[in-house]
Structure formats: C-alpha cells, structure tokens
Design an enzyme around this catalytic site. Structure first.
Site, PDB file in Angstrom:
ATOM      1  N   ASP A 104       9.342   2.601  -0.545  1.00 34.88           N
ATOM      2  CA  ASP A 104       8.230   3.356   0.426  1.00 34.88           C
ATOM      3  C   ASP A 104       8.840   2.923   1.799  1.00 34.88           C
ATOM      4  O   ASP A 104       8.351   1.748   2.442  1.00 34.88           O
ATOM      5  CB  ASP A 104       7.082   2.899  -0.068  1.00 34.88           C
ATOM      6  CG  ASP A 104       5.828   3.365   1.042  1.00 34.88           C
ATOM      7  OD1 ASP A 104       6.106   3.953   1.761  1.00 34.88           O
ATOM      8  OD2 ASP A 104       4.811   3.375   0.631  1.00 34.88           O
TER       9      ASP A 104
ATOM     10  N   TYR B 160       0.975  -1.160  -0.009  1.00 36.08           N
ATOM     11  CA  TYR B 160       0.039  -0.015   0.034  1.00 36.08           C
ATOM     12  C   TYR B 160       1.014   1.161   0.042  1.00 36.08           C
ATOM     13  O   TYR B 160       1.967   1.256   0.803  1.00 36.08           O
ATOM     14  CB  TYR B 160      -0.998  -0.107   1.145  1.00 36.08           C
ATOM     15  CG  TYR B 160      -1.583   1.163   1.421  1.00 36.08           C
ATOM     16  CD1 TYR B 160      -2.686   1.393   0.669  1.00 36.08           C
ATOM     17  CD2 TYR B 160      -1.323   2.214   2.316  1.00 36.08           C
ATOM     18  CE1 TYR B 160      -3.731   2.435   0.585  1.00 36.08           C
ATOM     19  CE2 TYR B 160      -2.261   3.311   2.391  1.00 36.08           C
ATOM     20  CZ  TYR B 160      -3.621   3.424   1.645  1.00 36.08           C
ATOM     21  OH  TYR B 160      -4.303   4.417   1.885  1.00 36.08           O
TER      22      TYR B 160
ATOM     23  N   LYS C 140       4.641   8.865   9.025  1.00 37.75           N
ATOM     24  CA  LYS C 140       4.574   8.266  10.150  1.00 37.75           C
ATOM     25  C   LYS C 140       5.490   8.779  11.084  1.00 37.75           C
ATOM     26  O   LYS C 140       5.193  10.035  11.796  1.00 37.75           O
ATOM     27  CB  LYS C 140       4.508   6.824  10.187  1.00 37.75           C
ATOM     28  CG  LYS C 140       3.211   6.297   9.473  1.00 37.75           C
ATOM     29  CD  LYS C 140       3.097   4.845   9.360  1.00 37.75           C
ATOM     30  CE  LYS C 140       2.029   4.238   8.340  1.00 37.75           C
ATOM     31  NZ  LYS C 140       0.741   4.385   8.836  1.00 37.75           N
TER      32      LYS C 140
HETATM   33  N1  PMP Z   1       2.900   3.748   2.319  1.00 34.24           N
HETATM   34  C1  PMP Z   1       2.972   2.955   3.533  1.00 34.24           C
HETATM   35  C2  PMP Z   1       3.993   1.877   3.342  1.00 34.24           C
HETATM   36  C3  PMP Z   1       1.820   2.942   4.337  1.00 34.24           C
HETATM   37  O1  PMP Z   1       1.981   1.911   5.424  1.00 34.24           O
HETATM   38  C4  PMP Z   1       0.867   4.151   4.393  1.00 34.24           C
HETATM   39  C5  PMP Z   1      -0.115   4.124   5.302  1.00 34.24           C
HETATM   40  N2  PMP Z   1      -0.314   3.022   6.245  1.00 34.24           N
HETATM   41  C6  PMP Z   1       0.954   5.076   3.364  1.00 34.24           C
HETATM   42  C7  PMP Z   1       1.868   4.864   2.456  1.00 34.24           C
HETATM   43  C8  PMP Z   1      -0.044   6.182   3.357  1.00 34.24           C
HETATM   44  O2  PMP Z   1       0.425   6.864   4.294  1.00 34.24           O
HETATM   45  P1  PMP Z   1      -0.766   7.950   4.818  1.00 34.24           P
HETATM   46  O3  PMP Z   1      -1.644   7.228   5.421  1.00 34.24           O
HETATM   47  O4  PMP Z   1      -0.322   8.817   5.684  1.00 34.24           O
HETATM   48  O5  PMP Z   1      -1.447   8.980   3.558  1.00 34.24           O
END
Ligand code: PMP
Length: 440
Positions: free
Chosen positions: A243, A148, A276
């Site tokens: 990511d 994701y 995060k």
């Molecule tokens: N990339 C990863 C690996 C994530 O775990 C998340 C959110 N869980 C996101 C992108 C998206 O981040 P956000 O919820 O702050 O938009």
C-alpha cells in the site's frame, strides 16, 4: 511569523459546519479532537502556505495528508485541471489520458504492468484485496497493527491482542463476519507472519502492508522485513500488496519499492496501491501489478470492480502534470526534499534534546514523525507509548506560531518542494517556543 489574527471567522465557520456535518467535518481527524483546540478553516493554499479564513498564514507540514508534493496551487496542476474542465468534467467514457497516466505510473513503478484508476486510496486497497482473493480463491487477509488501508469494512480491524486469529471490527457497523477473515499482526515481526500462515494453511490470499508505515506515525521497516514478507508470501502462494498510497512518489519516484530496490523482478510486490500524489490533489487512487492478476478483473475476468468517476478527466490531467514533473526532475526533487526534511526533523529533535524533552524522531525522505516518547518506535505498540497530551500541547502551540502539523500523534508529517530556507527557519523558531509548552 507575524502576529496571528484571532480565528473569529474560522470559529463561526466551525459552528455552521457542525450544524450540517457530523462533527463539522467530512473526515474525522480534521476536527482536531486528538490535539484539542479548534481547526482553522482554510481559504486558500499558496505554495508552502495555507491561509485561513482570518488571513493567518501557516507553513503547511501535512500537505493535504500527502498529495501536495510541490506545494499548493502548483501552476502546472492548476492549468491542467482548468484545461480539462473546459472540455467537460466527466464523460463516463474512455479518454486518452487514462492510458497516458498509466504509462507514466509504469515508468515510475515497473512492477505495475497493468493498473486501474479509482477515486480514493480506500477504493484502491479494497479492490486490490478483492482481486487478490479472486486470483487465489482464498479468503484471509493479513494486515498489520497501526497500518491504515482506507475505511472498507474488512480493513477496519483494530490493533490489539486477539485479532491475530479472528478479526475484531475496529468500527461499529462492521459485522464480525465481515472482519473475521482479516488477521491483524504486529508490524516488523516476521515470525508472527510465518505463524499465521502455518495456522491458516492455503487460506491466506494476501498480505497488505504499508512498506513504510505512515498511519501510526512514521515507522520504518526493519532490515530484511519487506524482503521477508516477499519470501513468506511467495512460499505460501499468497500475494504481497504494497500500500503505497502515502509512500508512492514520495520516498522516491518509485515510492518505497523504488527506494528499497523492490520495484521489479522477484523482489517486487504482486500488487501496489496508490493514491494522493498520483492525483495531484484530486480524488484518485490506483491499483495494479502483475498482468495475470489484473487480468482477473471484469471485463476480462470474474472479479467485479467499477466506478462512474474512475479515470475522471480532471484527475487524470492533474496526475499527468505531477508525474511528468517527477519523471523529468527526480534527480533533483528527492535530494532537495530529503535535505529540507532532515533540517526540520533533526533540527526540532536537537531543540527537544536541549530542553530535556524525550522525543523520538522517525524520518525517511520527506515524511517524518516526532513521537513524544523516549522509546524507539518500531511498531504500533511502541508508537502507543507516546505522550499524546504533550503532542497536543505542542501541536496547538505550533499552530498558534504559524506551523500546521498533522493533527494527531499517529500521522506522518510531509514536506513539499515549496518549503525553503525561510520556512525551515520559521518552523525551527516556532518549535523552540512550542516545545516549552510541552513541559508546562
Ligand atoms: N492507504 C494508506 C496508506 C493511506 O495513508 C490512506 C489515507 N491516508 C488510505 C489508504 C486511504 O486513502 P483515502 O483516504 O484516499 O481513501
């Protein structure tokens, strides 16, 4: 854990929330649909604990989905936010804190030579892909099933057969044309990546990957997988994007790339996305990497990207407090997290084995998942063999015993430094009983 109060206030708050917010939530998993039951409404956090509206206390094992590395209401972050708020929450003009936080990020992530702050992980990934496409002049993006990268249109491509050639939107409201340049391939399968590059010569801008998957539950990269992605992307003139929204500052001070020795030189990804922890619980993301790639961004180059609240002073202050602590104490923080998480993850695995419950535990550092399956979990397909109904029963029983796990089988649990022996003991005691609910 003492006896729990009935969640009467939470129930009333849920009813009100459902009146005003779709499903009663601002982000879908919070509604507990995947595990059943009703979500407690949080009143406050205290270190390792969440306290709900009915004054029940829960050991928090999801940590706001990652950011709470030092537990809730960690004083240095709270103080930094209050101090910054007193000078005004937003200017829409540059402040010293942005470059200061960037410098701290670079001290942890040498591969991020230049970076830009945004307000979420979604924005970080969306922008990293735009700059990768701008830099290479190519349209296609490879992502992996079960990974994701936020809810930007082009990245919401569902896992499943047929998406390897042309993307199928995983969400209504995403036109096929928007997702048709997204190729979704199985994780941990280098041959699939090679094949995609062969069938799309000079058309693939980048590969974006969670170096350790958190969003299908925790899935580790096979030996040589990430190095293989680095080699293939370089060979074909595409960029590699790690990511690290979830793994950043969690698996080590330099995230997954630091832990795997891929944080500098030839081994490093071209771009990295963060979120995060880098914002200490405030809405922050960041993307950055190679200087020549980042210099494509406006005002230096033709790739546009912007944000009224980007580099927000409160968020920068919170991030600086987090990273200052991480840099000062990384030699003790990560071993402590590792030890505590091993006790929890392996302890419950042992209890499950004693009770004859098929459980596969994937763990690295302070992130882990208990999959209710006898299969080894190495990709989304194997994660999908989990008995999600059993997970739901386990989740509800743990919650009732005062332990709050992420409310989905396809999520990683996180441990904070606020979790000590008392909390570990409480989790294991809760699990001993909760596992009985699984077989019922
Ligand atoms: N990339 C990863 C690996 C994530 O775990 C998340 C959110 N869980 C996101 C992108 C998206 O981040 P956000 O919820 O702050 O938009």
């Amino acid at each position: 854990m003492g006896k729990m109060n009935e969640r009467v206030r939470s129930a009333a708050l849920e009813v009100k929330a459902q009146r005003w917010l779709p499903g009663g939530v601002d982000s879908p998993v919070r509604a507990f649909r995947a595990v059943g039951g009703h979500p407690p409404f949080v009143e406050r956090g205290e270190g390792a604990y969440l306290v709900d509206a009915d004054q029940n206390r829960y050991v928090d094992l999801f940590g706001s989905w990652g950011p709470m590395l030092f537990g809730h209401a960690w004083p240095p972050v709270v103080e930094a936010i209050c101090d910054a708020a007193g000078r005004s929450p937003s200017f829409g003009a540059s402040t010293a804190a942005e470059a200061e936080l960037a410098e701290l990020v670079n001290a942890c992530y040498p591969s991020m030579e230049s970076m830009r702050f945004v307000s979420s992980g979604t924005e970080a990934c969306m922008s990293a892909i735009r700059v990768a496409r701008g830099f290479t002049g190519r349209p296609f993006v490879i992502k992996f099933e079960g990974c994701y990268h936020g809810h930007a249109d082009a990245l919401l491509v569902k896992a499943g057969s047929g998406v390897a050639t042309f993307g199928i939107p995983g969400s209504a409201g995403v036109p096929d044309e928007t997702a048709m340049h997204t190729l979704a391939l199985p994780y941990n399968d280098l041959a699939a990546v090679e094949a995609a590059f062969e069938s799309h010569p000079s058309l693939i801008a980048c590969v974006i990957v969670e170096p350790v998957v958190g969003n299908a539950g925790t899935i580790l990269p096979a030996e040589g997988y990430l190095a293989g992605l680095r080699e293939i992307t370089r060979k074909h003139g595409a960029l590699l994007i790690f990511d690290e929204v979830m793994t950043g500052f969690r698996l080590s001070s330099g995230g997954a790339q630091g832990r795997f020795g891929m944080d500098r030189g030839e081994a490093a990804p071209d771009l990295t996305t963060l979120g995060k922890i880098v914002g200490g619980g405030l809405p922050v993301g960041a993307f950055g990497g190679r200087l020549d790639v980042m210099n494509m961004l406006a005002p230096l180059g033709p790739v546009y990207q912007a944000g009224t609240l980007s580099g927000n002073p409160l968020a920068m202050a919170a991030g600086k407090a987090m990273l200052t602590e991480i840099l000062a104490h990384r030699d003790t923080i990560y071993p402590q997290l590792e030890a505590a998480t091993a006790k929890i993850a392996d302890g419950v695995a042992r209890l499950a084995a004693e009770q004859g419950i098929a459980l596969t535990t994937n763990r690295i550092g302070s992130m882990f998942t208990w999959f209710f399956t006898p299969e080894k979990v190495t990709d989304f397909a194997s994660a999908s063999t989990s008995d999600t109904a059993a997970f739901g029963r386990f989740h509800r029983a743990m919650l009732d015993a005062g332990v709050w796990l992420p409310p989905s089988q396809y999520e990683a649990a996180f441990v904070s430094t606020a979790i000590g022996d008392a909390e570990i003991h409480a989790v294991l005691e809760a699990a001993k009983e909760a596992l009985k609910a699984v077989t019922r």
